[in-house]
Design a protein around this motif. Structure first.
Motif, PDB file in Angstrom:
ATOM      1  N   LEU A  51       0.827  -1.214   0.000  1.00 46.84           N
ATOM      2  CA  LEU A  51       0.000   0.000   0.000  1.00 46.84           C
ATOM      3  C   LEU A  51       0.857   1.258   0.000  1.00 46.84           C
ATOM      4  CD1 LEU A  51      -2.821  -0.981   2.539  1.00 46.84           C
ATOM      5  CD2 LEU A  51      -2.842  -1.152   0.053  1.00 46.84           C
ATOM      6  N   ASP A  52       2.122   1.124  -0.378  1.00 43.90           N
ATOM      7  CA  ASP A  52       3.046   2.253  -0.300  1.00 43.90           C
ATOM      8  C   ASP A  52       2.599   3.436  -1.149  1.00 43.90           C
ATOM      9  OD1 ASP A  52       5.818   3.183   0.634  1.00 43.90           O
ATOM     10  OD2 ASP A  52       5.950   3.465  -1.535  1.00 43.90           O
ATOM     11  N   ALA A  53       1.982   3.171  -2.283  1.00 44.05           N
ATOM     12  CA  ALA A  53       1.534   4.256  -3.159  1.00 44.05           C
ATOM     13  C   ALA A  53       0.292   4.954  -2.632  1.00 44.05           C
ATOM     14  CB  ALA A  53       1.258   3.713  -4.567  1.00 44.05           C
ATOM     15  N   LEU A  54      -0.345   4.344  -1.643  1.00 42.02           N
ATOM     16  CA  LEU A  54      -1.631   4.847  -1.162  1.00 42.02           C
ATOM     17  C   LEU A  54      -1.554   5.485   0.215  1.00 42.02           C
ATOM     18  CD1 LEU A  54      -4.730   4.901  -1.725  1.00 42.02           C
ATOM     19  CD2 LEU A  54      -4.862   2.687  -0.560  1.00 42.02           C
ATOM     20  N   MET A  55      -0.703   4.941   1.098  1.00 41.54           N
ATOM     21  CA  MET A  55      -0.711   5.360   2.493  1.00 41.54           C
ATOM     22  C   MET A  55       0.679   5.767   2.959  1.00 41.54           C
ATOM     23  SD  MET A  55      -3.319   2.564   4.170  1.00 41.54           S
ATOM     24  CE  MET A  55      -3.874   3.761   5.384  1.00 41.54           C
ATOM     25  N   GLU A  56       0.721   6.751   3.838  1.00 39.86           N
ATOM     26  CA  GLU A  56       1.963   7.174   4.468  1.00 39.86           C
ATOM     27  C   GLU A  56       2.336   6.159   5.547  1.00 39.86           C
ATOM     28  OE1 GLU A  56       5.264   9.521   5.454  1.00 39.86           O
ATOM     29  OE2 GLU A  56       3.877   9.778   3.783  1.00 39.86           O
ATOM     30  N   VAL A  57       3.494   5.527   5.404  1.00 38.97           N
ATOM     31  CA  VAL A  57       3.959   4.522   6.349  1.00 38.97           C
ATOM     32  C   VAL A  57       5.275   4.991   6.963  1.00 38.97           C
ATOM     33  CG1 VAL A  57       4.668   2.122   6.663  1.00 38.97           C
ATOM     34  CG2 VAL A  57       2.840   2.677   5.049  1.00 38.97           C
ATOM     35  N   ARG A  58       5.359   4.907   8.310  1.00 42.66           N
ATOM     36  CA  ARG A  58       6.578   5.332   9.010  1.00 42.66           C
ATOM     37  C   ARG A  58       7.115   4.168   9.837  1.00 42.66           C
ATOM     38  NH1 ARG A  58       3.991  11.066  11.280  1.00 42.66           N
ATOM     39  NH2 ARG A  58       3.267  11.822   9.231  1.00 42.66           N
ATOM     40  N   PHE A  59       8.428   4.199  10.057  1.00 40.94           N
ATOM     41  CA  PHE A  59       9.085   3.126  10.794  1.00 40.94           C
ATOM     42  C   PHE A  59       9.755   3.688  12.053  1.00 40.94           C
ATOM     43  CE2 PHE A  59       8.793   1.769   6.388  1.00 40.94           C
ATOM     44  CZ  PHE A  59       8.319   0.484   6.516  1.00 40.94           C
ATOM     45  N   PRO A  60       9.904   2.840  13.097  1.00 44.26           N
ATOM     46  CA  PRO A  60       9.473   1.442  13.175  1.00 44.26           C
ATOM     47  C   PRO A  60       7.956   1.332  13.086  1.00 44.26           C
ATOM     48  CG  PRO A  60      10.114   2.224  15.341  1.00 44.26           C
ATOM     49  CD  PRO A  60      10.499   3.301  14.374  1.00 44.26           C
ATOM     50  N   LYS A  93      -5.105   5.299  11.654  1.00 41.19           N
ATOM     51  CA  LYS A  93      -4.885   6.741  11.683  1.00 41.19           C
ATOM     52  C   LYS A  93      -4.570   7.264  10.280  1.00 41.19           C
ATOM     53  CE  LYS A  93      -3.389   6.846  16.507  1.00 41.19           C
ATOM     54  NZ  LYS A  93      -2.416   7.360  17.479  1.00 41.19           N
ATOM     55  N   ASP A  94      -4.279   8.560  10.191  1.00 41.33           N
ATOM     56  CA  ASP A  94      -4.001   9.164   8.890  1.00 41.33           C
ATOM     57  C   ASP A  94      -2.653   8.728   8.336  1.00 41.33           C
ATOM     58  OD1 ASP A  94      -6.415  10.485   8.961  1.00 41.33           O
ATOM     59  OD2 ASP A  94      -5.580  12.288   9.879  1.00 41.33           O
ATOM     60  N   TRP A  95      -1.778   8.223   9.176  1.00 46.43           N
ATOM     61  CA  TRP A  95      -0.541   7.600   8.724  1.00 46.43           C
ATOM     62  C   TRP A  95      -0.422   6.273   9.461  1.00 46.43           C
ATOM     63  CZ3 TRP A  95      -0.811  10.825  12.772  1.00 46.43           C
ATOM     64  CH2 TRP A  95      -0.116  10.491  13.921  1.00 46.43           C
ATOM     65  N   VAL A  96       0.426   5.394   8.960  1.00 45.43           N
ATOM     66  CA  VAL A  96       0.527   4.052   9.515  1.00 45.43           C
ATOM     67  C   VAL A  96       1.860   3.914  10.248  1.00 45.43           C
ATOM     68  CG1 VAL A  96       0.459   1.586   9.036  1.00 45.43           C
ATOM     69  CG2 VAL A  96      -0.862   3.167   7.618  1.00 45.43           C
ATOM     70  N   GLN A  97       1.770   3.706  11.566  1.00 44.06           N
ATOM     71  CA  GLN A  97       2.981   3.468  12.359  1.00 44.06           C
ATOM     72  C   GLN A  97       2.656   2.825  13.691  1.00 44.06           C
ATOM     73  OE1 GLN A  97       5.332   6.880  13.638  1.00 44.06           O
ATOM     74  NE2 GLN A  97       7.210   5.643  13.606  1.00 44.06           N
ATOM     75  N   GLN A  98       1.726   3.419  14.424  1.00 41.55           N
ATOM     76  CA  GLN A  98       1.434   2.973  15.788  1.00 41.55           C
ATOM     77  C   GLN A  98       0.160   2.140  15.799  1.00 41.55           C
ATOM     78  OE1 GLN A  98       1.306   6.853  17.633  1.00 41.55           O
ATOM     79  NE2 GLN A  98       3.464   6.755  18.188  1.00 41.55           N
ATOM     80  N   GLY A  99       0.343   0.818  15.629  1.00 47.45           N
ATOM     81  CA  GLY A  99      -0.802  -0.070  15.536  1.00 47.45           C
ATOM     82  C   GLY A  99      -1.122  -0.798  16.816  1.00 47.45           C
ATOM     83  N   ALA A 100      -1.868  -1.888  16.683  1.00 45.67           N
ATOM     84  CA  ALA A 100      -2.464  -2.576  17.830  1.00 45.67           C
ATOM     85  C   ALA A 100      -1.634  -3.747  18.344  1.00 45.67           C
ATOM     86  CB  ALA A 100      -3.859  -3.075  17.455  1.00 45.67           C
ATOM     87  N   TYR A 101      -0.563  -4.136  17.634  1.00 47.88           N
ATOM     88  CA  TYR A 101       0.257  -5.258  18.088  1.00 47.88           C
ATOM     89  C   TYR A 101       1.202  -4.777  19.193  1.00 47.88           C
ATOM     90  CZ  TYR A 101      -0.784  -7.666  13.561  1.00 47.88           C
ATOM     91  OH  TYR A 101      -1.373  -8.256  12.459  1.00 47.88           O
ATOM     92  N   ALA A 102       0.658  -4.342  20.297  1.00 47.37           N
ATOM     93  CA  ALA A 102       1.457  -3.717  21.346  1.00 47.37           C
ATOM     94  C   ALA A 102       0.710  -3.759  22.668  1.00 47.37           C
ATOM     95  CB  ALA A 102       1.769  -2.265  20.966  1.00 47.37           C
ATOM     96  N   GLU A 103       1.440  -3.471  23.739  1.00 50.43           N
ATOM     97  CA  GLU A 103       0.797  -3.422  25.055  1.00 50.43           C
ATOM     98  C   GLU A 103      -0.107  -2.202  25.196  1.00 50.43           C
ATOM     99  OE1 GLU A 103       3.978  -5.700  27.930  1.00 50.43           O
ATOM    100  OE2 GLU A 103       4.356  -3.579  27.480  1.00 50.43           O
ATOM    101  N   LEU A 104       0.222  -1.123  24.476  1.00 49.28           N
ATOM    102  CA  LEU A 104      -0.554   0.110  24.543  1.00 49.28           C
ATOM    103  C   LEU A 104      -0.803   0.634  23.130  1.00 49.28           C
ATOM    104  CD1 LEU A 104       1.446   1.889  27.394  1.00 49.28           C
ATOM    105  CD2 LEU A 104      -0.885   1.004  27.605  1.00 49.28           C
ATOM    106  N   ALA A 105      -1.959   1.253  22.937  1.00 52.15           N
ATOM    107  CA  ALA A 105      -2.281   1.882  21.655  1.00 52.15           C
ATOM    108  C   ALA A 105      -3.138   3.108  21.923  1.00 52.15           C
ATOM    109  CB  ALA A 105      -3.026   0.915  20.743  1.00 52.15           C
ATOM    110  N   SER A 106      -2.905   4.171  21.171  1.00 46.48           N
ATOM    111  CA  SER A 106      -3.754   5.353  21.280  1.00 46.48           C
ATOM    112  C   SER A 106      -4.726   5.377  20.112  1.00 46.48           C
ATOM    113  CB  SER A 106      -2.916   6.632  21.293  1.00 46.48           C
ATOM    114  OG  SER A 106      -2.198   6.777  20.085  1.00 46.48           O
TER     115      SER A 106
END
Length: 303
Positions: A51-60, A93-106
């Protein structure tokens, strides 16, 4: 916090359990202590760069858009929820970085609803993306009580919800699936039909079909158009449906839709079949199972 993350685009082999800073909680957001997070095919497709052409993805990159958990902190102007509330949601969210595979999510409060009391954490995590996708698809084609709706891949993660929602709307459901899933579809209230060669002939024996939703791709749209007017065909897998006069559905986070699914679940009209639950550290194994494409219902991570 502990989280599953990728440092660059990759595959299941590149997933790592790492320590990351806790997410910030902005205005109209809450912080969720994650109990469970569902796997969706879009997770590993996005991680591979699809989905790189469609969505802003940030790392980690922490994958995952489906979450169920407990509100731990409330941000400014987020009075819809309080600390201790049990919630679930599709938290894209409007960009992809902080998802649900974690102990905490906003998450923004507009993405969330109160967790159904009738579902446990694992079941609740399996609802948001797939459930809302099914709900929005059926609404887009205007399914009404007394109509007959054709659901392609009716036993899958999205199709299972679509079948139950359509039944709850009072529709007759014709669901395509492999033979091994026919009894499962009957348990959800559908009339199963084997997919594959000869599907159109088998559908002619069904009688009139008023609407169709495609949750699998391939030639499902073409087959549907043999029986249904274009404006009453929707697909989540084939964007070309729009050129034929139908609807391409890309679900958006919507707490109001999610609240409707909560009502259906607590009224006993929506159940969640979980194929398997994995601990967070085994996210790679969960992806590999999802990539086989033969699961019934949902795959979920427990946190």
């Amino acid at each position: 916090m502990k989280a599953i993350a990728l440092q660059e685009y990759g595959t299941a082999d590149d997933l790592r359990l790492v320590d990351l800073p806790d997410p910030k909680v902005g205005p109209a957001e809450v912080l969720i202590r994650v109990k469970a997070a569902a796997i969706n095919p879009v997770d590993w497709k996005l991680a591979a760069g699809g989905l790189d052409a469609l969505m802003e993805v940030r790392f980690p990159l922490v994958p995952g858009w489906d979450v169920a958990g407990v509100v731990e902190r409330v941000g400014f102007d987020a009075g819809e929820f309080a600390v201790g509330d049990e919630v679930f949601g599709y938290i894209r969210k409007d960009w992809v970085q902080q998802g649900a595979y974690a102990e905490l999510a906003s998450a923004n409060v507009r993405m969330l609803a109160k967790k159904p009391s009738s579902l446990d954490w694992v079941q609740a995590a399996g609802v948001p993306l797939a459930g809302q996708t099914a709900y929005r698809s059926l609404k887009r084609v205007g399914v009404q009580a007394g109509e007959t709706v054709l659901i392609h891949a009716a036993a899958g993660g999205v199709g299972s919800f679509g079948t139950q929602i359509a039944v709850a709307l009072g529709a007759r459901v014709i669901g395509t699936a492999s033979e091994r899933n026919h009894e499962y579809l009957r348990s959800l209230g559908a009339e199963p039909v084997a997919y594959g060669d000869g599907l159109a002939d088998r559908l002619r024996a069904v009688g009139g079909i008023d609407a169709a939703v495609d949750f699998v791709g391939g030639d499902a749209v073409e087959t549907s158009l043999e029986f249904v007017r274009p404006e009453r065909v929707a697909s989540i897998a084939n964007p070309d449906v729009e050129a034929r006069g139908g609807h391409y559905v890309w679900v958006r986070p919507d707490g109001a839709e999610l609240a409707e699914l909560t009502r259906l679940a607590d009224d006993g009209k929506l159940t969640v079949h979980v194929e398997r639950a994995f601990p967070l550290a085994q996210a790679a194994d969960a992806w590999r199972l999802s990539q086989q494409g033969r699961t019934r219902g949902k795959i979920v991570l427990t946190v």
